[in-house]
Design a protein around this motif. Structure first.
Motif, PDB file in Angstrom:
ATOM      1  N   THR A  13       0.843  -1.182   0.000  1.00  0.00           N
ATOM      2  CA  THR A  13       0.000   0.000   0.000  1.00  0.00           C
ATOM      3  C   THR A  13       0.883   1.237   0.000  1.00  0.00           C
ATOM      4  O   THR A  13       2.065   1.171   0.345  1.00  0.00           O
ATOM      5  CB  THR A  13      -0.954   0.007   1.208  1.00  0.00           C
ATOM      6  N   GLN A  14       0.261   2.338  -0.353  1.00  0.00           N
ATOM      7  CA  GLN A  14       1.006   3.595  -0.368  1.00  0.00           C
ATOM      8  C   GLN A  14       0.876   4.293   0.969  1.00  0.00           C
ATOM      9  O   GLN A  14      -0.111   4.113   1.703  1.00  0.00           O
ATOM     10  CB  GLN A  14       0.476   4.508  -1.479  1.00  0.00           C
ATOM     11  N   PHE A  15       1.846   5.087   1.273  1.00  0.00           N
ATOM     12  CA  PHE A  15       1.831   5.893   2.486  1.00  0.00           C
ATOM     13  C   PHE A  15       0.507   6.658   2.575  1.00  0.00           C
ATOM     14  O   PHE A  15       0.133   7.368   1.646  1.00  0.00           O
ATOM     15  CB  PHE A  15       3.024   6.867   2.441  1.00  0.00           C
ATOM     16  N   GLY A  16      -0.211   6.479   3.674  1.00  0.00           N
ATOM     17  CA  GLY A  16      -1.451   7.204   3.883  1.00  0.00           C
ATOM     18  C   GLY A  16      -2.682   6.608   3.235  1.00  0.00           C
ATOM     19  O   GLY A  16      -3.802   7.080   3.496  1.00  0.00           O
ATOM     20  N   PHE A  64      -4.942   2.035  13.990  1.00  0.00           N
ATOM     21  CA  PHE A  64      -5.329   0.637  13.799  1.00  0.00           C
ATOM     22  C   PHE A  64      -6.718   0.413  14.377  1.00  0.00           C
ATOM     23  O   PHE A  64      -6.988   0.759  15.520  1.00  0.00           O
ATOM     24  CB  PHE A  64      -4.340  -0.301  14.512  1.00  0.00           C
ATOM     25  N   GLN A  65      -7.579  -0.194  13.543  1.00  0.00           N
ATOM     26  CA  GLN A  65      -8.917  -0.511  14.000  1.00  0.00           C
ATOM     27  C   GLN A  65      -9.222  -1.948  13.573  1.00  0.00           C
ATOM     28  O   GLN A  65      -8.546  -2.522  12.734  1.00  0.00           O
ATOM     29  CB  GLN A  65      -9.930   0.444  13.357  1.00  0.00           C
ATOM     30  N   SER A  66     -10.299  -2.476  14.166  1.00  0.00           N
ATOM     31  CA  SER A  66     -10.665  -3.848  13.831  1.00  0.00           C
ATOM     32  C   SER A  66     -12.175  -3.984  13.799  1.00  0.00           C
ATOM     33  O   SER A  66     -12.898  -3.224  14.442  1.00  0.00           O
ATOM     34  CB  SER A  66     -10.061  -4.809  14.851  1.00  0.00           C
ATOM     35  N   ARG A  67     -12.607  -4.959  13.018  1.00  0.00           N
ATOM     36  CA  ARG A  67     -14.035  -5.286  12.925  1.00  0.00           C
ATOM     37  C   ARG A  67     -14.183  -6.790  12.960  1.00  0.00           C
ATOM     38  O   ARG A  67     -13.380  -7.516  12.375  1.00  0.00           O
ATOM     39  CB  ARG A  67     -14.613  -4.769  11.588  1.00  0.00           C
ATOM     40  N   GLY A  82       1.690   4.318   7.805  1.00  0.00           N
ATOM     41  CA  GLY A  82       2.978   4.977   7.722  1.00  0.00           C
ATOM     42  C   GLY A  82       4.064   3.951   7.436  1.00  0.00           C
ATOM     43  O   GLY A  82       3.819   2.742   7.493  1.00  0.00           O
ATOM     44  N   LEU A  83       5.260   4.440   7.136  1.00  0.00           N
ATOM     45  CA  LEU A  83       6.359   3.522   6.822  1.00  0.00           C
ATOM     46  C   LEU A  83       6.646   2.594   7.998  1.00  0.00           C
ATOM     47  O   LEU A  83       7.044   1.439   7.816  1.00  0.00           O
ATOM     48  CB  LEU A  83       7.615   4.322   6.453  1.00  0.00           C
ATOM     49  N   GLY A  84       6.407   3.075   9.207  1.00  0.00           N
ATOM     50  CA  GLY A  84       6.653   2.275  10.396  1.00  0.00           C
ATOM     51  C   GLY A  84       5.643   1.177  10.619  1.00  0.00           C
ATOM     52  O   GLY A  84       5.816   0.350  11.515  1.00  0.00           O
ATOM     53  N   ASP A  85       4.589   1.134   9.806  1.00  0.00           N
ATOM     54  CA  ASP A  85       3.568   0.089   9.941  1.00  0.00           C
ATOM     55  C   ASP A  85       3.873  -1.125   9.077  1.00  0.00           C
ATOM     56  O   ASP A  85       3.145  -2.120   9.114  1.00  0.00           O
ATOM     57  CB  ASP A  85       2.190   0.642   9.575  1.00  0.00           C
ATOM     58  N   ARG A 109       2.060 -10.027   4.993  1.00  0.00           N
ATOM     59  CA  ARG A 109       3.216  -9.117   5.041  1.00  0.00           C
ATOM     60  C   ARG A 109       2.821  -7.819   4.358  1.00  0.00           C
ATOM     61  O   ARG A 109       2.498  -7.807   3.177  1.00  0.00           O
ATOM     62  CB  ARG A 109       4.437  -9.726   4.361  1.00  0.00           C
ATOM     63  N   LEU A 110       2.831  -6.754   5.115  1.00  0.00           N
ATOM     64  CA  LEU A 110       2.438  -5.439   4.611  1.00  0.00           C
ATOM     65  C   LEU A 110       3.675  -4.621   4.292  1.00  0.00           C
ATOM     66  O   LEU A 110       4.569  -4.476   5.132  1.00  0.00           O
ATOM     67  CB  LEU A 110       1.587  -4.701   5.645  1.00  0.00           C
ATOM     68  N   THR A 111       3.699  -4.105   3.087  1.00  0.00           N
ATOM     69  CA  THR A 111       4.744  -3.172   2.651  1.00  0.00           C
ATOM     70  C   THR A 111       4.113  -1.817   2.407  1.00  0.00           C
ATOM     71  O   THR A 111       3.052  -1.730   1.771  1.00  0.00           O
ATOM     72  CB  THR A 111       5.422  -3.669   1.364  1.00  0.00           C
ATOM     73  N   VAL A 112       4.730  -0.768   2.907  1.00  0.00           N
ATOM     74  CA  VAL A 112       4.235   0.592   2.710  1.00  0.00           C
ATOM     75  C   VAL A 112       5.257   1.359   1.884  1.00  0.00           C
ATOM     76  O   VAL A 112       6.430   1.462   2.267  1.00  0.00           O
ATOM     77  CB  VAL A 112       3.991   1.305   4.057  1.00  0.00           C
TER      78      VAL A 112
END
Lengths: 113, 113
Positions: A13-16, A64-67, A82-85, A109-112
């Motif tokens: 995903t992209q930043f933001g 961070f939210q959850s459903r 953010g990049l730190g996520d 695995r999430l890449t930002v």
């Protein structure tokens, strides 16, 4: 014979840009957990659901939210990544949430960028 | 504050020999411990557990020892096999928090043929 399924396995995903990670289980367990694991670190609990009751860890960012719309599914929403996520996100289930073992999915695995 | 610590990031062992993975904890409220094994691109899977009322639990090639006074536990794998090569995490659940797992950082075990 999958028990805890996570989709997608890799997410860029992209930043933001908001992103949603998905977890489903075939175990009919009451408790579902989301852990974040950054490289070479211990998995860290973000939050969990006991049935429909949501429990947030004190240090989980508001980003961070959850459903959990039903027993089988649980989603992790990151509103403004953010990049730190960037991390591995692990979903786990437990029948009752006591000392019993937790069953983990393969992770996303999430890449930002 | 790392409440569960695995001080050895990696361990290399010859096939057939004993592997000993160590874990220390600081929280006196922990009274149940689990070891998880994680292969690349998979989620952690439960391996073996021990309650604080015991000092040893054995399951086939895997034995976990608990020294409560030293707040130390260890996992012994005898004999080690190449298929045991993985990341090993020790963890403890907080029963008051629906089994929230506190993990160590993990130890990468490599078993050489």
């Amino acid at each position: 014979d999958a028990m805890v399924i996570q989709n997608p396995r890799y997410q860029v995903t992209q930043f933001g840009k908001p992103v949603t990670l998905s977890c489903s289980q075939t175990l009919n367990h009451n408790v579902m957990y989301w852990y974040q694991q950054k490289s070479s670190q211990a998995p860290k609990l973000l939050f969990h659901y006991y049935d429909k009751d949501f429990n947030n860890e004190a240090d989980t960012p508001d980003n961070f939210q959850s459903r959990r719309p039903n027993t089988s599914f649980c989603f992790l929403d990151i509103r403004s990544p953010g990049l730190g996520d960037a991390a591995m996100y692990l979903c786990a289930t437990s029948r009752t949430g006591g000392i019993g073992e937790q069953y983990f999915g393969p992770g996303t695995r999430l890449t930002v960028t | 504050d790392q409440q569960v610590k695995q001080n050895s990031p990696s361990l290399s062992v010859q096939e057939g020999r004993i592997s000993i993975l160590n874990c220390d904890y600081t929280n006196s409220m922990f009274d149940y411990f689990l070891w998880y094994k994680k292969y690349p691109a998979e989620g952690p899977t439960f391996l073996i557990s021990i309650s604080s009322i015991k000092d040893k639990n054995e399951d086939g090639r895997f034995t976990v020892f608990l020294n409560k006074s030293a707040k130390h536990l260890s996992l012994h794998i005898v004999p080690s096999q190449p298929g045991d090569s993985a990341v090993y995490f020790c963890a403890s659940p907080l029963i008051a928090s629906y089994g929230k797992l506190t993990f160590g950082q993990g130890t990468i075990l490599t078993v050489h043929p």
